[in-house]
Design a protein around this motif. Structure first.
Motif, PDB file in Angstrom:
ATOM      1  N   LEU A 155     -23.848  -5.020 -35.202  1.00 21.79           N
ATOM      2  CA  LEU A 155     -24.436  -6.362 -35.165  1.00 21.79           C
ATOM      3  C   LEU A 155     -23.759  -7.293 -36.174  1.00 21.79           C
ATOM      4  CD1 LEU A 155     -28.221  -5.471 -34.846  1.00 21.79           C
ATOM      5  CD2 LEU A 155     -26.833  -6.634 -33.137  1.00 21.79           C
ATOM      6  N   PHE A 156     -23.587  -6.821 -37.399  1.00 19.08           N
ATOM      7  CA  PHE A 156     -22.944  -7.651 -38.421  1.00 19.08           C
ATOM      8  C   PHE A 156     -21.471  -7.880 -38.106  1.00 19.08           C
ATOM      9  CE2 PHE A 156     -26.709  -6.882 -40.999  1.00 19.08           C
ATOM     10  CZ  PHE A 156     -26.864  -8.123 -41.598  1.00 19.08           C
ATOM     11  N   ALA A 157     -20.779  -6.870 -37.572  1.00 17.67           N
ATOM     12  CA  ALA A 157     -19.370  -7.043 -37.217  1.00 17.67           C
ATOM     13  C   ALA A 157     -19.208  -8.056 -36.086  1.00 17.67           C
ATOM     14  CB  ALA A 157     -18.757  -5.696 -36.818  1.00 17.67           C
ATOM     15  N   ALA A 158     -20.065  -7.964 -35.072  1.00 14.11           N
ATOM     16  CA  ALA A 158     -19.995  -8.922 -33.965  1.00 14.11           C
ATOM     17  C   ALA A 158     -20.306 -10.331 -34.451  1.00 14.11           C
ATOM     18  CB  ALA A 158     -20.960  -8.509 -32.854  1.00 14.11           C
ATOM     19  N   SER A 159     -21.297 -10.465 -35.298  1.00 12.82           N
ATOM     20  CA  SER A 159     -21.637 -11.779 -35.829  1.00 12.82           C
ATOM     21  C   SER A 159     -20.501 -12.323 -36.684  1.00 12.82           C
ATOM     22  CB  SER A 159     -22.928 -11.696 -36.641  1.00 12.82           C
ATOM     23  OG  SER A 159     -23.310 -12.972 -37.074  1.00 12.82           O
ATOM     24  N   GLY A 160     -19.880 -11.472 -37.481  1.00 10.44           N
ATOM     25  CA  GLY A 160     -18.735 -11.896 -38.283  1.00 10.44           C
ATOM     26  C   GLY A 160     -17.568 -12.319 -37.421  1.00 10.44           C
ATOM     27  N   ALA A 161     -17.324 -11.598 -36.329  1.00 10.35           N
ATOM     28  CA  ALA A 161     -16.235 -11.970 -35.419  1.00 10.35           C
ATOM     29  C   ALA A 161     -16.512 -13.315 -34.750  1.00 10.35           C
ATOM     30  CB  ALA A 161     -16.043 -10.873 -34.361  1.00 10.35           C
ATOM     31  N   ILE A 162     -17.744 -13.529 -34.342  1.00 12.53           N
ATOM     32  CA  ILE A 162     -18.107 -14.812 -33.731  1.00 12.53           C
ATOM     33  C   ILE A 162     -17.944 -15.940 -34.738  1.00 12.53           C
ATOM     34  CG2 ILE A 162     -20.033 -16.150 -32.787  1.00 12.53           C
ATOM     35  CD1 ILE A 162     -20.994 -13.498 -31.500  1.00 12.53           C
ATOM     36  N   TYR A 163     -18.361 -15.689 -35.973  1.00 13.61           N
ATOM     37  CA  TYR A 163     -18.201 -16.698 -37.028  1.00 13.61           C
ATOM     38  C   TYR A 163     -16.725 -17.001 -37.261  1.00 13.61           C
ATOM     39  CZ  TYR A 163     -18.246 -18.888 -41.611  1.00 13.61           C
ATOM     40  OH  TYR A 163     -18.054 -19.738 -42.655  1.00 13.61           O
ATOM     41  N   ALA A 164     -15.893 -15.958 -37.323  1.00 15.50           N
ATOM     42  CA  ALA A 164     -14.457 -16.179 -37.526  1.00 15.50           C
ATOM     43  C   ALA A 164     -13.852 -16.981 -36.378  1.00 15.50           C
ATOM     44  CB  ALA A 164     -13.744 -14.834 -37.681  1.00 15.50           C
ATOM     45  N   LEU A 165     -14.245 -16.664 -35.143  1.00 18.92           N
ATOM     46  CA  LEU A 165     -13.754 -17.425 -33.994  1.00 18.92           C
ATOM     47  C   LEU A 165     -14.205 -18.879 -34.052  1.00 18.92           C
ATOM     48  CD1 LEU A 165     -14.200 -14.842 -31.098  1.00 18.92           C
ATOM     49  CD2 LEU A 165     -12.055 -15.664 -32.085  1.00 18.92           C
ATOM     50  N   ARG A 166     -15.433 -19.101 -34.444  1.00 15.36           N
ATOM     51  CA  ARG A 166     -15.935 -20.477 -34.561  1.00 15.36           C
ATOM     52  C   ARG A 166     -15.180 -21.238 -35.638  1.00 15.36           C
ATOM     53  NH1 ARG A 166     -21.876 -21.044 -35.530  1.00 15.36           N
ATOM     54  NH2 ARG A 166     -21.428 -23.203 -35.021  1.00 15.36           N
ATOM     55  N   ARG A 167     -14.886 -20.575 -36.744  1.00 10.34           N
ATOM     56  CA  ARG A 167     -14.129 -21.225 -37.819  1.00 10.34           C
ATOM     57  C   ARG A 167     -12.718 -21.566 -37.349  1.00 10.34           C
ATOM     58  NH1 ARG A 167     -15.883 -21.462 -43.388  1.00 10.34           N
ATOM     59  NH2 ARG A 167     -13.792 -22.312 -43.572  1.00 10.34           N
ATOM     60  N   LEU A 168     -12.062 -20.618 -36.636  1.00 13.57           N
ATOM     61  CA  LEU A 168     -10.714 -20.878 -36.133  1.00 13.57           C
ATOM     62  C   LEU A 168     -10.712 -22.018 -35.122  1.00 13.57           C
ATOM     63  CD1 LEU A 168      -9.327 -17.261 -35.696  1.00 13.57           C
ATOM     64  CD2 LEU A 168      -8.572 -18.990 -37.357  1.00 13.57           C
ATOM     65  N   ARG A 169     -11.668 -21.981 -34.217  1.00 10.17           N
ATOM     66  CA  ARG A 169     -11.747 -23.025 -33.198  1.00 10.17           C
ATOM     67  C   ARG A 169     -12.060 -24.381 -33.841  1.00 10.17           C
ATOM     68  NH1 ARG A 169     -16.369 -22.409 -29.066  1.00 10.17           N
ATOM     69  NH2 ARG A 169     -17.445 -23.089 -30.931  1.00 10.17           N
ATOM     70  N   GLY A 170     -12.944 -24.385 -34.830  1.00 11.28           N
ATOM     71  CA  GLY A 170     -13.279 -25.634 -35.525  1.00 11.28           C
ATOM     72  C   GLY A 170     -12.111 -26.167 -36.313  1.00 11.28           C
ATOM     73  N   GLY A 171     -11.303 -25.273 -36.916  1.00 11.37           N
ATOM     74  CA  GLY A 171     -10.157 -25.692 -37.689  1.00 11.37           C
ATOM     75  C   GLY A 171      -9.077 -26.308 -36.820  1.00 11.37           C
ATOM     76  N   ARG A 172      -8.860 -25.745 -35.624  1.00 11.57           N
ATOM     77  CA  ARG A 172      -7.849 -26.296 -34.708  1.00 11.57           C
ATOM     78  C   ARG A 172      -8.298 -27.611 -34.109  1.00 11.57           C
ATOM     79  NH1 ARG A 172      -6.815 -20.733 -31.683  1.00 11.57           N
ATOM     80  NH2 ARG A 172      -5.711 -19.679 -33.354  1.00 11.57           N
ATOM     81  N   ALA A 173      -9.628 -27.728 -33.816  1.00  4.69           N
ATOM     82  CA  ALA A 173     -10.120 -28.967 -33.209  1.00  4.69           C
ATOM     83  C   ALA A 173     -10.051 -30.111 -34.200  1.00  4.69           C
ATOM     84  CB  ALA A 173     -11.547 -28.767 -32.708  1.00  4.69           C
ATOM     85  N   GLY A 174     -10.247 -29.810 -35.487  1.00  5.78           N
ATOM     86  CA  GLY A 174     -10.234 -30.852 -36.492  1.00  5.78           C
ATOM     87  C   GLY A 174      -8.836 -31.230 -36.925  1.00  5.78           C
ATOM     88  N   ALA A 175      -7.801 -30.440 -36.568  1.00  4.88           N
ATOM     89  CA  ALA A 175      -6.433 -30.705 -37.013  1.00  4.88           C
ATOM     90  C   ALA A 175      -5.719 -31.694 -36.143  1.00  4.88           C
ATOM     91  CB  ALA A 175      -5.641 -29.402 -37.038  1.00  4.88           C
TER      92      ALA A 175
END
Length: 175
Positions: A155-175
């Motif tokens: 559960l924590f690993a999946a949540s961490g992976a989703i968070y990492a994907l959201r951070r990556l996607r947010g970083g690219r959208a803001g660039a």
């Protein structure tokens, strides 16, 4: 309709849903009233309510407050409920600048799921009631602790992976 909403405080479907819940609860209560163990079930339920309100709620409220403080950087905007004299809603999460997702709910959700699973399977996780569990299921409760720990890790690993994907996607959208 507007007058009803103003007087009642919610939409009419809310009242209908409440009546439905009360009807189901009343039906269950009537069915259990004839059971010979109804008094024990009522005592267990009242004990669970007291244990939750006096022990569990303060414990996870303190844990949530500590988590919110730990995940809030010094320069991030504060949650309205954190500022003295400003009322916020209990579930408000810290707002991040630049649209970056907050890690708060990515820790809360798996922790809640793991905590609920622990409460449901607590006797088996602690190794209690093995005979009853074996009689009811034909299995031994010995692997429950390992399975709960593994599921919590997933559960924590999946949540961490989703968070990492959201951070990556947010970083690219803001660039």
């Amino acid at each position: 309709m507007v007058e009803f909403r103003r007087r009642y405080g919610a939409a009419p479907w809310h009242l209908l849903l409440l009546f439905g819940c009360f009807a189901v609860t009343g039906g269950i209560a009537l069915r259990l009233a004839g059971e010979p163990t109804a008094g024990r079930m009522l005592l267990w339920f009242l004990g669970a309510v007291v244990a939750h309100d006096l022990l569990l709620f303060p414990a996870y409220a303190l844990a949530d407050r500590a988590l919110r403080r730990a995940l809030r950087p010094d320069d991030a905007p504060r949650t309205p409920g954190d500022e003295p004299g400003v009322a916020g809603r209990p579930g408000d999460a810290p707002v991040r600048d630049g649209g970056r997702p907050s890690a708060l709910n990515h820790v809360r959700v798996p922790a809640l799921a793991a905590g609920l699973l622990l409460l449901v399977y607590l006797p088996g996780v602690l190794g209690l009631g093995g005979d009853t569990y074996a009689a009811a299921t034909g299995l031994t409760p010995s692997p429950l602790l390992d399975r709960w720990l593994a599921l919590t890790a997933v559960l924590f690993a999946a949540s961490g992976a989703i968070y990492a994907l959201r951070r990556l996607r947010g970083g690219r959208a803001g660039a």
